[in-house]
Design a protein around this motif. Sequence first.
Motif, PDB file in Angstrom:
ATOM      1  N   ARG A 187     -63.004   9.930  40.271  1.00  0.00           N
ATOM      2  CA  ARG A 187     -64.150  10.810  40.104  1.00  0.00           C
ATOM      3  C   ARG A 187     -64.778  11.079  41.457  1.00  0.00           C
ATOM      4  O   ARG A 187     -64.850  10.195  42.296  1.00  0.00           O
ATOM      5  N   VAL A 188     -65.252  12.289  41.628  1.00  0.00           N
ATOM      6  CA  VAL A 188     -65.870  12.685  42.882  1.00  0.00           C
ATOM      7  C   VAL A 188     -67.065  11.775  43.163  1.00  0.00           C
ATOM      8  O   VAL A 188     -67.890  11.520  42.291  1.00  0.00           O
ATOM      9  N   GLY A 189     -67.131  11.263  44.392  1.00  0.00           N
ATOM     10  CA  GLY A 189     -68.249  10.431  44.808  1.00  0.00           C
ATOM     11  C   GLY A 189     -68.084   8.951  44.510  1.00  0.00           C
ATOM     12  O   GLY A 189     -68.882   8.143  44.981  1.00  0.00           O
ATOM     13  N   GLU A 190     -67.072   8.575  43.762  1.00  0.00           N
ATOM     14  CA  GLU A 190     -66.844   7.158  43.444  1.00  0.00           C
ATOM     15  C   GLU A 190     -66.097   6.465  44.578  1.00  0.00           C
ATOM     16  O   GLU A 190     -65.379   7.100  45.349  1.00  0.00           O
ATOM     17  N   VAL A 191     -66.260   5.165  44.665  1.00  0.00           N
ATOM     18  CA  VAL A 191     -65.549   4.352  45.642  1.00  0.00           C
ATOM     19  C   VAL A 191     -64.561   3.481  44.884  1.00  0.00           C
ATOM     20  O   VAL A 191     -64.924   2.844  43.886  1.00  0.00           O
ATOM     21  N   TYR A 192     -63.322   3.477  45.341  1.00  0.00           N
ATOM     22  CA  TYR A 192     -62.289   2.679  44.703  1.00  0.00           C
ATOM     23  C   TYR A 192     -61.667   1.738  45.728  1.00  0.00           C
ATOM     24  O   TYR A 192     -61.256   2.173  46.805  1.00  0.00           O
ATOM     25  N   ASN A 193     -61.601   0.464  45.412  1.00  0.00           N
ATOM     26  CA  ASN A 193     -60.932  -0.511  46.256  1.00  0.00           C
ATOM     27  C   ASN A 193     -59.456  -0.524  45.878  1.00  0.00           C
ATOM     28  O   ASN A 193     -59.115  -0.651  44.704  1.00  0.00           O
ATOM     29  N   VAL A 194     -58.597  -0.392  46.865  1.00  0.00           N
ATOM     30  CA  VAL A 194     -57.162  -0.380  46.630  1.00  0.00           C
ATOM     31  C   VAL A 194     -56.618  -1.722  47.093  1.00  0.00           C
ATOM     32  O   VAL A 194     -56.747  -2.096  48.260  1.00  0.00           O
ATOM     33  N   GLY A 195     -56.024  -2.473  46.193  1.00  0.00           N
ATOM     34  CA  GLY A 195     -55.502  -3.791  46.526  1.00  0.00           C
ATOM     35  C   GLY A 195     -54.448  -4.216  45.533  1.00  0.00           C
ATOM     36  O   GLY A 195     -54.171  -3.518  44.560  1.00  0.00           O
ATOM     37  N   GLY A 196     -53.879  -5.368  45.786  1.00  0.00           N
ATOM     38  CA  GLY A 196     -52.752  -5.804  44.979  1.00  0.00           C
ATOM     39  C   GLY A 196     -52.932  -7.119  44.257  1.00  0.00           C
ATOM     40  O   GLY A 196     -51.945  -7.739  43.877  1.00  0.00           O
ATOM     41  N   HIS A 197     -54.179  -7.563  44.085  1.00  0.00           N
ATOM     42  CA  HIS A 197     -54.423  -8.852  43.407  1.00  0.00           C
ATOM     43  C   HIS A 197     -53.606  -9.971  44.064  1.00  0.00           C
ATOM     44  O   HIS A 197     -52.940 -10.745  43.391  1.00  0.00           O
ATOM     45  N   ASN A 198     -53.641 -10.033  45.376  1.00  0.00           N
ATOM     46  CA  ASN A 198     -52.871 -11.060  46.086  1.00  0.00           C
ATOM     47  C   ASN A 198     -53.699 -11.673  47.209  1.00  0.00           C
ATOM     48  O   ASN A 198     -53.286 -11.670  48.361  1.00  0.00           O
ATOM     49  N   GLU A 199     -54.822 -12.211  46.870  1.00  0.00           N
ATOM     50  CA  GLU A 199     -55.707 -12.826  47.862  1.00  0.00           C
ATOM     51  C   GLU A 199     -54.954 -13.871  48.675  1.00  0.00           C
ATOM     52  O   GLU A 199     -54.241 -14.709  48.132  1.00  0.00           O
ATOM     53  N   MET A 200     -55.099 -13.766  49.995  1.00  0.00           N
ATOM     54  CA  MET A 200     -54.438 -14.703  50.895  1.00  0.00           C
ATOM     55  C   MET A 200     -55.372 -15.069  52.037  1.00  0.00           C
ATOM     56  O   MET A 200     -56.184 -14.254  52.459  1.00  0.00           O
ATOM     57  N   ARG A 201     -55.200 -16.293  52.538  1.00  0.00           N
ATOM     58  CA  ARG A 201     -55.935 -16.689  53.731  1.00  0.00           C
ATOM     59  C   ARG A 201     -55.280 -16.030  54.939  1.00  0.00           C
ATOM     60  O   ARG A 201     -54.063 -15.834  54.964  1.00  0.00           O
ATOM     61  N   ASN A 202     -56.092 -15.709  55.941  1.00  0.00           N
ATOM     62  CA  ASN A 202     -55.565 -15.084  57.157  1.00  0.00           C
ATOM     63  C   ASN A 202     -54.450 -15.926  57.778  1.00  0.00           C
ATOM     64  O   ASN A 202     -53.429 -15.385  58.227  1.00  0.00           O
ATOM     65  N   ILE A 203     -54.636 -17.244  57.830  1.00  0.00           N
ATOM     66  CA  ILE A 203     -53.645 -18.115  58.463  1.00  0.00           C
ATOM     67  C   ILE A 203     -52.308 -18.035  57.738  1.00  0.00           C
ATOM     68  O   ILE A 203     -51.245 -18.108  58.357  1.00  0.00           O
ATOM     69  N   ASP A 204     -52.339 -17.864  56.422  1.00  0.00           N
ATOM     70  CA  ASP A 204     -51.088 -17.764  55.668  1.00  0.00           C
ATOM     71  C   ASP A 204     -50.345 -16.463  55.989  1.00  0.00           C
ATOM     72  O   ASP A 204     -49.109 -16.435  56.036  1.00  0.00           O
ATOM     73  N   ILE A 205     -51.092 -15.403  56.250  1.00  0.00           N
ATOM     74  CA  ILE A 205     -50.465 -14.140  56.646  1.00  0.00           C
ATOM     75  C   ILE A 205     -49.852 -14.278  58.037  1.00  0.00           C
ATOM     76  O   ILE A 205     -48.730 -13.829  58.281  1.00  0.00           O
TER      77      ILE A 205
END
Length: 104
Positions: A1-19
């Motif tokens: 919808r116009v004006g809405e904000v959508y977060n695009v992600g993959g349900h894969n939370e990771m710690r920076n060190i693991d990346i």
Amino acid sequence: RVGEVYNVGGHNEMRNIDIVKLICKELGKPESLIHHVTDRKGHDRRYAIDPTKIHNELGWLPETKFADGIKKTIQWYLDHEDWWQPIISGEYQNYYQKMYGDRG
């Protein structure tokens, strides 16, 4: 919808060190190359994007798993050294200074 904000992600939370460790592994480099530094104020230890809204409202789901995507990204950078080499060589900084340095 116009004006809405959508977060695009993959349900894969990771710690920076693991990346970082995953990148080292993919490049065949030892984890001993990792140097820990003092955290800056507001340092993010992890990134967790909730893409529930984009899925529920638009039906969007990621097509690429993180592990596959990071491998493809690493390979792209390895295959396109001509794209990033000028950035780390200083050439880009020289160009930036020449074009924008006197704009105060």
